[in-house]
Enzyme design. Structure first.
Site, short mmCIF file in Angstrom:
data_model
loop_
_atom_site.label_atom_id
_atom_site.label_comp_id
_atom_site.label_asym_id
_atom_site.label_seq_id
_atom_site.Cartn_x
_atom_site.Cartn_y
_atom_site.Cartn_z
N ILE A 42 0.87 -1.17 0.00
CA ILE A 42 0.00 0.00 0.00
C ILE A 42 0.91 1.23 0.00
O ILE A 42 2.05 1.17 0.46
CB ILE A 42 -0.98 0.02 1.19
CG1 ILE A 42 -0.25 -0.13 2.53
CG2 ILE A 42 -2.02 -1.06 1.04
CD1 ILE A 42 -1.19 -0.08 3.73
N ASP A 43 0.41 2.32 -0.54
CA ASP A 43 1.22 3.51 -0.72
C ASP A 43 1.69 4.09 0.62
O ASP A 43 1.08 3.86 1.67
CB ASP A 43 0.44 4.58 -1.48
CG ASP A 43 0.07 4.14 -2.88
OD1 ASP A 43 0.79 3.29 -3.44
OD2 ASP A 43 -0.94 4.64 -3.41
N LYS A 44 2.74 4.88 0.56
CA LYS A 44 3.32 5.51 1.75
C LYS A 44 2.26 6.23 2.58
O LYS A 44 2.19 6.05 3.80
CB LYS A 44 4.41 6.50 1.33
CG LYS A 44 4.96 7.33 2.48
CD LYS A 44 5.91 8.40 1.98
CE LYS A 44 6.34 9.32 3.10
NZ LYS A 44 7.21 10.43 2.62
N THR B 265 -0.99 5.90 2.47
CA THR B 265 -2.19 5.11 2.73
C THR B 265 -1.96 4.30 4.00
O THR B 265 -0.89 3.72 4.17
CB THR B 265 -2.49 4.16 1.55
OG1 THR B 265 -2.70 4.94 0.37
CG2 THR B 265 -3.72 3.31 1.82
N ARG C 266 -6.55 5.37 -6.39
CA ARG C 266 -6.35 6.81 -6.60
C ARG C 266 -6.55 7.18 -8.07
O ARG C 266 -7.18 8.19 -8.39
CB ARG C 266 -4.96 7.19 -6.11
CG ARG C 266 -4.76 6.93 -4.63
CD ARG C 266 -3.29 6.91 -4.23
NE ARG C 266 -2.68 8.23 -4.41
CZ ARG C 266 -1.37 8.43 -4.32
NH1 ARG C 266 -0.54 7.41 -4.06
NH2 ARG C 266 -0.88 9.64 -4.49
#
Length: 309
Positions: free
Chosen positions: A139-141, A143, A239
């Site tokens: 998962i993104d930084k 998120t 996103r």
């Protein structure tokens, strides 16, 4: 010491004046700008047969550029005593609640202080991948939320296959711009690298298949709370898909408007995670509440909406 060179690229600029790193990036868009800047600094780039070591040097149209492509520096994850919010653990799997702002694994811009560094300090992971041991999805930084980690080869094979077969559960909460007219929807649009900006992904005709299902939880005056279910796991998928349908995630300055909800990044939280246990076959499902800033923002939106009604 002799520098290893993977290959040599030669081209002539068609426009200018441009920064040297920009000129190379435009002509060779398979390489990140940071990697190109490293080559320039290392003396691996010539302009009209002259070595240039400044990325900001101006090059004119018609300049002949020679680039020696150097290998990436070797990174290896190592244990670091960092906080780790463990939701579940046994001999095969680990489920953690990643905080917003934490990178999952080391990369060129983040060599340490990542989730992987914390995991390696906490437990043993059997993996041939020295950079992303046990990481089967990311998962993104910015998120927050649930991430499953494979501690054994058995778990890595099983969890990876479940992701491929779409038999696991990944559910996200998101605060997005603009309320919805519909109650639910399905976004099926291919995702690939944005041809105009290497830092972004985009819906492109030649991209990889990507599917996001969503349900509207609450509508507010200018925002909405939705739940997203992933069928695929492309980079920045939620996103990109929400921006594509003109409901970008609030706080997402990469894909959304600059005028947005104040916070520490996008309001996107991996709230629920489910999978079949690699050894027992038992279905495991976990859920965690969003971080405080997410919950406080929701409370403020509800109060604002009730005042306006």
């Amino acid at each position: 010491m002799r520098i290893k060179v993977i290959k040599t690229i030669e081209f002539t600029t068609s426009t200018g004046p441009l920064r040297l790193d920009q000129a190379i990036s435009q002509a060779q868009n398979d390489y990140p700008r940071a990697q190109i800047q490293r080559w320039i600094k290392a003396g691996a780039v010539e302009v009209n047969q002259q070595v240039i070591t400044k990325s900001g040097a101006k090059v004119q149209a018609g300049a002949k550029i020679t680039v020696q492509v150097l290998p990436r520096p070797q990174l290896r994850a190592f244990p670091q005593d960092l906080p780790l919010d463990i939701v579940y653990e046994d001999q095969d799997v680990l489920v953690v609640n990643k905080p917003q702002g934490l990178v999952v694994h080391p990369a060129a811009g983040h060599p340490d202080h990542t989730l992987v560094n914390a995991i390696l300090y906490h437990t043993q992971v059997q993996s041939d991948d020295s950079l992303r041991p046990g990481i089967v999805h990311r998962i993104d930084k910015d998120t927050s939320g649930l991430l499953m980690v494979a501690k054994t080869e058995l778990a890595e094979q099983s969890l990876s296959q479940q992701l491929k077969d779409k038999t696991n559960l990944r559910s996200y909460l998101a605060i997005v711009h603009r309320p919805f007219a519909e109650k639910k929807g399905r976004i099926e649009a291919p995702i690939g690298r944005d041809p105009q900006d290497r830092k972004r992904q985009a819906v492109v005709a030649n991209g990889k298949n990507a599917v996001t299902n969503f349900q509207v939880r609450e509508n507010f005056a200018n925002y909405a709370l939705i739940e997203c279910h992933l069928e695929t796991g492309r980079t920045h998928q939620i996103r990109v898909h929400l921006q594509y349908i003109k409901h970008p995630v609030a706080g997402d300055l990469l894909y959304g408007p600059k005028k947005t909800l104040p916070g520490a990044g996008q309001f996107l939280h991996a709230a629920r995670l489910g999978f079949y246990h690699p050894r027992t076959g038992e279905w495991l499902e976990f859920s965690v509440e969003p971080p405080t800033i997410f919950q406080t923002t929701l409370t403020n939106l509800r109060q604002s909406s009730s005042k306006n009604n």
